[in-house]
Design an enzyme around this catalytic site. Structure first.
Site, PDB file in Angstrom:
ATOM      1  N   THR A   1       1.254  -1.531  -0.082  1.00  0.00           N
ATOM      2  CA  THR A   1       0.341   0.706  -0.397  1.00  0.00           C
ATOM      3  C   THR A   1       0.945   1.539  -0.131  1.00  0.00           C
ATOM      4  O   THR A   1       2.018   1.356  -0.022  1.00  0.00           O
ATOM      5  CB  THR A   1      -0.740  -0.291   1.630  1.00  0.00           C
ATOM      6  N   GLY A   2       0.609   2.301  -0.009  1.00  0.00           N
ATOM      7  CA  GLY A   2       1.165   3.590  -0.134  1.00  0.00           C
ATOM      8  C   GLY A   2       1.657   3.946  -1.022  1.00  0.00           C
ATOM      9  O   GLY A   2       1.477   3.683  -2.612  1.00  0.00           O
ATOM     10  N   CYS A   3       3.117   4.531  -0.238  1.00  0.00           N
ATOM     11  CA  CYS A   3       3.919   4.705  -2.410  1.00  0.00           C
ATOM     12  C   CYS A   3       4.655   3.202  -3.494  1.00  0.00           C
ATOM     13  O   CYS A   3       5.028   4.115  -4.104  1.00  0.00           O
ATOM     14  CB  CYS A   3       4.897   5.324  -1.855  1.00  0.00           C
ATOM     15  N   GLY A   4       4.162   2.558  -2.687  1.00  0.00           N
ATOM     16  CA  GLY A   4       4.781   1.496  -3.516  1.00  0.00           C
ATOM     17  C   GLY A   4       6.057   0.722  -3.151  1.00  0.00           C
ATOM     18  O   GLY A   4       7.176   0.260  -3.862  1.00  0.00           O
ATOM     19  N   LEU A   5       6.598   2.279  -2.536  1.00  0.00           N
ATOM     20  CA  LEU A   5       8.446   1.848  -2.521  1.00  0.00           C
ATOM     21  C   LEU A   5       9.011   1.686  -0.589  1.00  0.00           C
ATOM     22  O   LEU A   5       9.604   0.395  -0.266  1.00  0.00           O
ATOM     23  CB  LEU A   5       9.206   3.582  -2.715  1.00  0.00           C
TER      24      LEU A   5
END
Length: 100
Positions: A91-95
């Site tokens: 989830t989130g930025c994918g990083l």
């Protein structure tokens, strides 16, 4: 009557942790109190065993986020070899979780 309300969202940026020159992890975080965040992260991830082993840090910012260069005793960083986070964030930025 109806009131106009203003909601504020916290800014979050990718924060890449580099321990003694070796990429370790990327987390999504609010770019405030980065030294406290770095110390807590290093303690909970087992990078250091005690706050006294946190020998300092430098922060660089660019368009992608923050890079946090953490210094710990050489013996601690040797024990971390190969332990970098290698899972992409779900989830989130994918990083989050990826080493850079």
């Amino acid at each position: 009557g109806v009131e106009n309300a203003r909601e504020e969202l916290a800014d979050e940026v990718p924060v890449a942790f580099v321990v003694n020159g070796e990429p370790f992890a990327v987390m999504l975080a609010t770019p405030l109190d980065i030294e406290d965040f770095a110390l807590g992260f290093c303690l909970t991830e087992g990078v250091i065993a005690a706050p006294a082993e946190f020998q300092g840090m430098e922060v660089e910012q660019d368009a992608r986020g923050l890079s946090v260069y953490v210094s710990v005793p050489r013996g601690r960083s040797a024990a971390l070899a190969g332990r970098g986070k290698a899972l992409a964030g779900r989830t989130g930025c994918g990083l989050c979780g990826e080493t850079m």
